[in-house]
Write a protein that holds these residues in place. Structure first.
Motif, PDB file in Angstrom:
ATOM      1  N   VAL A  76       0.857  -0.989   0.100  1.00  0.00           N
ATOM      2  CA  VAL A  76      -0.296  -0.250  -0.078  1.00  0.00           C
ATOM      3  C   VAL A  76       0.693   1.544   0.508  1.00  0.00           C
ATOM      4  O   VAL A  76       0.675   2.290  -0.592  1.00  0.00           O
ATOM      5  N   LEU A  77       1.790   1.020   1.163  1.00  0.00           N
ATOM      6  CA  LEU A  77       2.266   2.288   0.606  1.00  0.00           C
ATOM      7  C   LEU A  77       3.421   2.686  -0.215  1.00  0.00           C
ATOM      8  O   LEU A  77       4.064   3.848  -1.330  1.00  0.00           O
ATOM      9  N   HIS A  78       3.734   1.434  -1.309  1.00  0.00           N
ATOM     10  CA  HIS A  78       4.770   1.449  -2.237  1.00  0.00           C
ATOM     11  C   HIS A  78       3.872   1.899  -3.579  1.00  0.00           C
ATOM     12  O   HIS A  78       4.581   2.166  -4.554  1.00  0.00           O
ATOM     13  N   SER A  79       2.796   1.519  -3.211  1.00  0.00           N
ATOM     14  CA  SER A  79       1.706   1.833  -4.097  1.00  0.00           C
ATOM     15  C   SER A  79       1.732   3.749  -4.865  1.00  0.00           C
ATOM     16  O   SER A  79       0.965   4.224  -5.870  1.00  0.00           O
ATOM     17  N   PHE A  80       1.996   4.620  -3.918  1.00  0.00           N
ATOM     18  CA  PHE A  80       1.704   5.939  -3.941  1.00  0.00           C
ATOM     19  C   PHE A  80       3.424   6.459  -4.912  1.00  0.00           C
ATOM     20  O   PHE A  80       3.084   7.385  -5.188  1.00  0.00           O
ATOM     21  N   ARG A  81       4.257   5.665  -5.250  1.00  0.00           N
ATOM     22  CA  ARG A  81       5.598   6.003  -5.590  1.00  0.00           C
ATOM     23  C   ARG A  81       5.967   4.602  -7.182  1.00  0.00           C
ATOM     24  O   ARG A  81       6.174   4.803  -7.989  1.00  0.00           O
ATOM     25  N   SER A  82       4.221   3.948  -7.544  1.00  0.00           N
ATOM     26  CA  SER A  82       3.675   2.630  -8.337  1.00  0.00           C
ATOM     27  C   SER A  82       4.150   3.193  -9.638  1.00  0.00           C
ATOM     28  O   SER A  82       3.255   4.765 -10.069  1.00  0.00           O
ATOM     29  N   GLN A  83       4.671   2.717 -10.733  1.00  0.00           N
ATOM     30  CA  GLN A  83       5.118   3.436 -12.399  1.00  0.00           C
ATOM     31  C   GLN A  83       4.670   1.861 -13.239  1.00  0.00           C
ATOM     32  O   GLN A  83       4.577   2.365 -14.168  1.00  0.00           O
ATOM     33  N   THR A  84       3.775   0.620 -12.602  1.00  0.00           N
ATOM     34  CA  THR A  84       3.305  -0.151 -12.899  1.00  0.00           C
ATOM     35  C   THR A  84       1.433  -0.078 -13.110  1.00  0.00           C
ATOM     36  O   THR A  84       1.403  -1.257 -12.848  1.00  0.00           O
ATOM     37  N   ALA A  85       0.803   1.345 -12.823  1.00  0.00           N
ATOM     38  CA  ALA A  85      -0.438   0.741 -12.900  1.00  0.00           C
ATOM     39  C   ALA A  85      -0.602  -0.279 -11.601  1.00  0.00           C
ATOM     40  O   ALA A  85      -1.911  -1.049 -12.005  1.00  0.00           O
ATOM     41  N   LEU A  86       0.400  -0.202 -10.576  1.00  0.00           N
ATOM     42  CA  LEU A  86      -0.579  -0.997  -9.507  1.00  0.00           C
ATOM     43  C   LEU A  86       0.611  -2.550  -9.412  1.00  0.00           C
ATOM     44  O   LEU A  86      -0.318  -3.771  -8.548  1.00  0.00           O
ATOM     45  N   ILE A  87      -0.058  -3.371 -11.171  1.00  0.00           N
ATOM     46  CA  ILE A  87       0.382  -4.732 -11.396  1.00  0.00           C
ATOM     47  C   ILE A  87       1.547  -5.000 -10.370  1.00  0.00           C
ATOM     48  O   ILE A  87       1.629  -6.104  -9.929  1.00  0.00           O
ATOM     49  N   GLY A  88       2.561  -4.430 -10.401  1.00  0.00           N
ATOM     50  CA  GLY A  88       3.080  -4.524  -9.660  1.00  0.00           C
ATOM     51  C   GLY A  88       3.591  -4.667  -8.390  1.00  0.00           C
ATOM     52  O   GLY A  88       4.270  -6.011  -7.823  1.00  0.00           O
ATOM     53  N   GLU A  89       2.782  -3.941  -7.721  1.00  0.00           N
ATOM     54  CA  GLU A  89       2.394  -4.133  -5.773  1.00  0.00           C
ATOM     55  C   GLU A  89       1.831  -5.554  -5.962  1.00  0.00           C
ATOM     56  O   GLU A  89       1.913  -6.231  -4.959  1.00  0.00           O
ATOM     57  N   VAL A  90       0.953  -5.720  -6.882  1.00  0.00           N
ATOM     58  CA  VAL A  90      -0.371  -6.668  -6.852  1.00  0.00           C
ATOM     59  C   VAL A  90       0.486  -8.498  -6.667  1.00  0.00           C
ATOM     60  O   VAL A  90       0.693  -8.929  -6.088  1.00  0.00           O
ATOM     61  N   ALA A  91       1.262  -7.965  -7.708  1.00  0.00           N
ATOM     62  CA  ALA A  91       2.007  -8.829  -7.227  1.00  0.00           C
ATOM     63  C   ALA A  91       3.875  -9.045  -6.441  1.00  0.00           C
ATOM     64  O   ALA A  91       3.544 -10.065  -6.478  1.00  0.00           O
ATOM     65  N   ASN A  92       4.062  -7.997  -6.020  1.00  0.00           N
ATOM     66  CA  ASN A  92       4.712  -8.301  -5.407  1.00  0.00           C
ATOM     67  C   ASN A  92       4.091  -9.024  -3.783  1.00  0.00           C
ATOM     68  O   ASN A  92       4.827  -9.773  -2.735  1.00  0.00           O
ATOM     69  N   PHE A  93       2.683  -7.953  -3.896  1.00  0.00           N
ATOM     70  CA  PHE A  93       1.990  -8.699  -2.488  1.00  0.00           C
ATOM     71  C   PHE A  93       1.968 -10.229  -2.381  1.00  0.00           C
ATOM     72  O   PHE A  93       1.663 -11.060  -1.481  1.00  0.00           O
ATOM     73  N   LEU A  94       1.154 -11.118  -3.955  1.00  0.00           N
ATOM     74  CA  LEU A  94       1.261 -12.293  -3.741  1.00  0.00           C
ATOM     75  C   LEU A  94       2.346 -12.958  -3.829  1.00  0.00           C
ATOM     76  O   LEU A  94       2.290 -14.270  -3.477  1.00  0.00           O
ATOM     77  N   THR A  95       3.462 -12.930  -3.901  1.00  0.00           N
ATOM     78  CA  THR A  95       4.901 -13.530  -3.885  1.00  0.00           C
ATOM     79  C   THR A  95       5.169 -13.506  -2.319  1.00  0.00           C
ATOM     80  O   THR A  95       4.714 -14.568  -2.494  1.00  0.00           O
ATOM     81  N   GLY A  96       4.654 -12.454  -1.903  1.00  0.00           N
ATOM     82  CA  GLY A  96       5.160 -12.230  -0.204  1.00  0.00           C
ATOM     83  C   GLY A  96       4.215 -13.294   0.545  1.00  0.00           C
ATOM     84  O   GLY A  96       4.660 -14.234   1.339  1.00  0.00           O
ATOM     85  N   ALA A  97       2.845 -12.678  -0.419  1.00  0.00           N
ATOM     86  CA  ALA A  97       1.945 -13.625   0.450  1.00  0.00           C
ATOM     87  C   ALA A  97       2.301 -15.696   0.481  1.00  0.00           C
ATOM     88  O   ALA A  97       2.207 -16.680   1.669  1.00  0.00           O
ATOM     89  N   LEU A  98       2.812 -16.293  -1.259  1.00  0.00           N
ATOM     90  CA  LEU A  98       2.361 -16.938  -1.062  1.00  0.00           C
ATOM     91  C   LEU A  98       3.973 -17.300   0.019  1.00  0.00           C
ATOM     92  O   LEU A  98       4.204 -18.804  -0.021  1.00  0.00           O
ATOM     93  N   LEU A  99       4.587 -16.650   0.138  1.00  0.00           N
ATOM     94  CA  LEU A  99       6.134 -17.726   1.030  1.00  0.00           C
ATOM     95  C   LEU A  99       5.719 -17.150   1.940  1.00  0.00           C
ATOM     96  O   LEU A  99       6.421 -17.937   3.643  1.00  0.00           O
TER      97      LEU A  99
END
Length: 204
Positions: A76-99
């Motif tokens: 959520v904090l990183h979304s304020f500096r997103s350059q990927t239309a939040l796609i990168g943040e969603v992917a990062n969240f999913l990666t972290g959650a799966l781990l």
């Protein structure tokens, strides 16, 4: 003060501590996320960061939900500096959650060092396989659909690092999958070292 009042007060204190620790670890995770390191032999857009370490610490000390919450705060904090239309943040969240979630859940069954290591190994496997599937079918195609970034251009970045990468499937197999395995191993080692040092604060 009645027993019910004491129970409510104790619950309120625990809830406040839970929220405070989660918030602190979430902000720390966000700050660590800003420090990225490219790894040779992998596609240029794959950069290693250690922001899942605070989430694992939260998961081990306060349960899988806390680890998931730290991942959410970070992104959520990183979304304020997103350059990927939040796609990168969603992917990062999913990666972290799966781990984090499998690792913390396995550790919660029996809180031993052996189970912690086992949990992180299982988490690494789940993350690596899960994100391979997600990247192939969802994440990379989204970059093309939302950001008009052709899949061929993404594949080309992988080809520059590894000539065996010629399409999306080989990009996932030869770059994304081994990258996530390596990331999981590094995060596991660092978490194992750091956890002993921060154990008193996490369980205070």
């Amino acid at each position: 003060m009645s027993s019910n009042q004491r129970s409510l007060k104790a619950y309120s204190v625990l809830k406040t501590r839970f929220l405070a620790k989660t918030a602190i670890l979430g902000v720390l995770s966000f700050l660590i996320m800003l420090i990225e390191t490219p790894i040779p032999l992998f596609a240029a857009f794959l950069k290693l960061d250690l922001s899942d370490v605070p989430a694992l610490l939260a998961g081990f000390s306060m349960g899988p939900g806390a680890g998931l919450a730290v991942e959410l705060v970070k992104n959520v904090l990183h979304s304020f500096r997103s350059q990927t239309a939040l796609i990168g943040e969603v992917a990062n969240f999913l990666t972290g959650a799966l781990l984090v979630v499998p690792a913390a859940w396995i550790y919660s069954l029996k809180k031993t060092k052996k189970n912690a290591i086992l949990g992180m190994i299982v988490g690494t496997i789940v993350m690596s396989i899960g994100m391979s599937i997600a990247n192939y079918y969802v994440i990379i195609p989204l970059y093309q659909t939302v950001l008009n970034l052709p899949i061929d251009a993404v594949v080309a970045m992988g080809t520059q690092a590894n000539p065996y990468i010629v399409d999306l499937k080989t990009l996932v197999i030869f770059s994304m999958l081994p990258f996530n395995i390596l990331k999981g191993i590094i995060v596991t080692i660092i978490t194992s070292i750091v956890y002993k040092k921060v154990f008193p604060w996490l369980h205070r």
